[in-house]
Scaffold this motif. Structure first.
Motif, PDB file in Angstrom:
ATOM      1  N   GLN A 196      36.338  63.243  32.667  1.00 47.62           N
ATOM      2  CA  GLN A 196      37.376  62.348  32.176  1.00 47.62           C
ATOM      3  C   GLN A 196      37.037  61.906  30.753  1.00 47.62           C
ATOM      4  OE1 GLN A 196      40.151  61.619  33.864  1.00 47.62           O
ATOM      5  NE2 GLN A 196      39.468  62.945  35.516  1.00 47.62           N
ATOM      6  N   PRO A 197      38.042  61.568  29.949  1.00 43.82           N
ATOM      7  CA  PRO A 197      37.771  61.033  28.614  1.00 43.82           C
ATOM      8  C   PRO A 197      36.990  59.722  28.719  1.00 43.82           C
ATOM      9  CG  PRO A 197      40.100  61.558  28.871  1.00 43.82           C
ATOM     10  CD  PRO A 197      39.464  61.733  30.207  1.00 43.82           C
ATOM     11  N   VAL A 198      36.111  59.486  27.780  1.00 42.06           N
ATOM     12  CA  VAL A 198      35.254  58.309  27.817  1.00 42.06           C
ATOM     13  C   VAL A 198      35.990  57.124  27.211  1.00 42.06           C
ATOM     14  CG1 VAL A 198      33.057  57.345  27.075  1.00 42.06           C
ATOM     15  CG2 VAL A 198      33.210  59.751  27.678  1.00 42.06           C
ATOM     16  N   ASP A 199      36.095  56.058  27.994  1.00 36.69           N
ATOM     17  CA  ASP A 199      36.717  54.824  27.532  1.00 36.69           C
ATOM     18  C   ASP A 199      35.660  54.040  26.754  1.00 36.69           C
ATOM     19  OD1 ASP A 199      38.336  52.650  27.172  1.00 36.69           O
ATOM     20  OD2 ASP A 199      38.125  51.901  29.230  1.00 36.69           O
ATOM     21  N   PRO A 200      35.952  53.562  25.553  1.00 34.20           N
ATOM     22  CA  PRO A 200      34.956  52.821  24.772  1.00 34.20           C
ATOM     23  C   PRO A 200      34.444  51.574  25.487  1.00 34.20           C
ATOM     24  CG  PRO A 200      36.839  53.382  23.397  1.00 34.20           C
ATOM     25  CD  PRO A 200      37.178  53.781  24.797  1.00 34.20           C
ATOM     26  N   VAL A 201      35.286  50.917  26.271  1.00 35.04           N
ATOM     27  CA  VAL A 201      34.845  49.723  27.005  1.00 35.04           C
ATOM     28  C   VAL A 201      33.819  50.107  28.061  1.00 35.04           C
ATOM     29  CG1 VAL A 201      35.611  47.860  28.518  1.00 35.04           C
ATOM     30  CG2 VAL A 201      37.027  48.538  26.567  1.00 35.04           C
ATOM     31  N   VAL A 202      34.095  51.191  28.792  1.00 36.14           N
ATOM     32  CA  VAL A 202      33.164  51.657  29.826  1.00 36.14           C
ATOM     33  C   VAL A 202      31.857  52.119  29.185  1.00 36.14           C
ATOM     34  CG1 VAL A 202      32.809  53.394  31.627  1.00 36.14           C
ATOM     35  CG2 VAL A 202      35.036  52.277  31.385  1.00 36.14           C
ATOM     36  N   LEU A 203      31.956  52.790  28.046  1.00 37.40           N
ATOM     37  CA  LEU A 203      30.762  53.241  27.343  1.00 37.40           C
ATOM     38  C   LEU A 203      29.913  52.056  26.894  1.00 37.40           C
ATOM     39  CD1 LEU A 203      29.243  55.692  26.251  1.00 37.40           C
ATOM     40  CD2 LEU A 203      30.580  55.502  24.170  1.00 37.40           C
ATOM     41  N   GLY A 204      30.557  51.008  26.396  1.00 42.37           N
ATOM     42  CA  GLY A 204      29.828  49.807  25.985  1.00 42.37           C
ATOM     43  C   GLY A 204      29.146  49.128  27.157  1.00 42.37           C
ATOM     44  N   GLN A 205      29.829  49.084  28.309  1.00 41.11           N
ATOM     45  CA  GLN A 205      29.226  48.488  29.500  1.00 41.11           C
ATOM     46  C   GLN A 205      28.021  49.300  29.959  1.00 41.11           C
ATOM     47  OE1 GLN A 205      32.459  48.337  32.280  1.00 41.11           O
ATOM     48  NE2 GLN A 205      33.278  46.413  31.452  1.00 41.11           N
ATOM     49  N   ALA A 206      28.145  50.616  29.926  1.00 43.74           N
ATOM     50  CA  ALA A 206      27.033  51.478  30.342  1.00 43.74           C
ATOM     51  C   ALA A 206      25.834  51.291  29.407  1.00 43.74           C
ATOM     52  CB  ALA A 206      27.471  52.934  30.359  1.00 43.74           C
ATOM     53  N   ARG A 207      26.091  51.185  28.106  1.00 45.17           N
ATOM     54  CA  ARG A 207      24.992  50.969  27.155  1.00 45.17           C
ATOM     55  C   ARG A 207      24.317  49.629  27.407  1.00 45.17           C
ATOM     56  NH1 ARG A 207      27.905  53.107  21.665  1.00 45.17           N
ATOM     57  NH2 ARG A 207      27.537  55.319  22.024  1.00 45.17           N
ATOM     58  N   ARG A 208      25.122  48.601  27.677  1.00 41.40           N
ATOM     59  CA  ARG A 208      24.573  47.273  27.947  1.00 41.40           C
ATOM     60  C   ARG A 208      23.728  47.287  29.215  1.00 41.40           C
ATOM     61  NH1 ARG A 208      29.165  44.658  28.501  1.00 41.40           N
ATOM     62  NH2 ARG A 208      29.653  45.133  26.344  1.00 41.40           N
ATOM     63  N   GLN A 209      24.208  47.978  30.252  1.00 41.55           N
ATOM     64  CA  GLN A 209      23.456  48.064  31.498  1.00 41.55           C
ATOM     65  C   GLN A 209      22.144  48.822  31.307  1.00 41.55           C
ATOM     66  OE1 GLN A 209      26.243  49.885  34.170  1.00 41.55           O
ATOM     67  NE2 GLN A 209      27.325  47.961  34.580  1.00 41.55           N
ATOM     68  N   MET A 210      22.172  49.903  30.537  1.00 44.73           N
ATOM     69  CA  MET A 210      20.941  50.659  30.291  1.00 44.73           C
ATOM     70  C   MET A 210      19.950  49.853  29.462  1.00 44.73           C
ATOM     71  SD  MET A 210      21.009  53.375  32.005  1.00 44.73           S
ATOM     72  CE  MET A 210      19.580  54.158  31.329  1.00 44.73           C
ATOM     73  N   THR A 211      20.462  49.069  28.519  1.00 43.40           N
ATOM     74  CA  THR A 211      19.583  48.207  27.724  1.00 43.40           C
ATOM     75  C   THR A 211      18.913  47.168  28.612  1.00 43.40           C
ATOM     76  OG1 THR A 211      20.984  48.523  25.794  1.00 43.40           O
ATOM     77  CG2 THR A 211      19.494  46.634  25.753  1.00 43.40           C
ATOM     78  N   MET A 212      19.696  46.550  29.502  1.00 46.44           N
ATOM     79  CA  MET A 212      19.130  45.549  30.411  1.00 46.44           C
ATOM     80  C   MET A 212      18.096  46.181  31.342  1.00 46.44           C
ATOM     81  SD  MET A 212      20.338  42.715  29.482  1.00 46.44           S
ATOM     82  CE  MET A 212      19.820  41.688  30.820  1.00 46.44           C
ATOM     83  N   PHE A 213      18.380  47.386  31.829  1.00 48.88           N
ATOM     84  CA  PHE A 213      17.424  48.071  32.687  1.00 48.88           C
ATOM     85  C   PHE A 213      16.137  48.380  31.924  1.00 48.88           C
ATOM     86  CE2 PHE A 213      15.562  52.005  34.341  1.00 48.88           C
ATOM     87  CZ  PHE A 213      15.263  51.586  35.636  1.00 48.88           C
ATOM     88  N   GLY A 214      16.267  48.819  30.677  1.00 48.10           N
ATOM     89  CA  GLY A 214      15.087  49.104  29.859  1.00 48.10           C
ATOM     90  C   GLY A 214      14.238  47.866  29.638  1.00 48.10           C
ATOM     91  N   ILE A 215      14.889  46.735  29.350  1.00 46.76           N
ATOM     92  CA  ILE A 215      14.152  45.477  29.168  1.00 46.76           C
ATOM     93  C   ILE A 215      13.462  45.082  30.464  1.00 46.76           C
ATOM     94  CG2 ILE A 215      14.445  43.005  28.749  1.00 46.76           C
ATOM     95  CD1 ILE A 215      16.681  43.797  26.747  1.00 46.76           C
ATOM     96  N   PHE A 216      14.163  45.219  31.588  1.00 46.42           N
ATOM     97  CA  PHE A 216      13.578  44.903  32.894  1.00 46.42           C
ATOM     98  C   PHE A 216      12.354  45.779  33.168  1.00 46.42           C
ATOM     99  CE2 PHE A 216      13.387  45.945  37.462  1.00 46.42           C
ATOM    100  CZ  PHE A 216      13.093  44.688  37.976  1.00 46.42           C
ATOM    101  N   ALA A 217      12.455  47.072  32.880  1.00 51.47           N
ATOM    102  CA  ALA A 217      11.334  47.988  33.121  1.00 51.47           C
ATOM    103  C   ALA A 217      10.138  47.628  32.248  1.00 51.47           C
ATOM    104  CB  ALA A 217      11.776  49.430  32.857  1.00 51.47           C
TER     105      ALA A 217
END
Length: 79
Positions: free
Chosen positions: A44-65
Motif C-alpha cells: 500500500q502507499p505509505v501515509d506520511p502520518v503512519v510513517l511518522g508514527q512508526a518512526r516515533r515508535q521505533m525511536t521510543m523503542f531504541g531509547i527503551f533498549a
C-alpha cells in the motif's frame, strides 16, 4: 549453454524462429506471468502520518533498549 566466461552463445536464425513460434502459439491462451507494477496490491502507499508514527515508535523503542542496556551494565559493574 553458457560458456565459462558467462556469455551466451549467439542465437541462430533457426532458434530465433522457434522462439517466435513458441511465443506466438502461447499468445491469448491465459494470464501472463507478469503483473504491471501499477496493478500489484501487495504494498500500500505509505501515509506520511503512519510513517511518522512508526518512526516515533521505533525511536521510543531504541531509547527503551538503551536504558535497559545501561541498567544491566550498571548492575553488572556494581556486582
Amino acid at each position: 549453454m553458457v560458456s565459462g566466461s558467462g556469455h551466451h552463445p549467439p542465437v541462430t536464425e533457426g532458434i530465433a524462429e522457434v522462439m517466435i513460434k513458441d511465443i506466438k502459439s502461447g499468445e491469448g491462451r491465459g494470464a501472463t506471468s507478469e503483473v504491471p507494477l501499477a496493478f500489484q496490491t501487495g504494498r500500500q502507499p505509505v501515509d506520511p502520518v503512519v510513517l511518522g508514527q512508526a518512526r516515533r515508535q521505533m525511536t521510543m523503542f531504541g531509547i527503551f533498549a538503551i536504558v535497559v542496556l545501561a541498567v544491566l551494565l550498571a548492575v553488572w559493574w556494581s556486582a
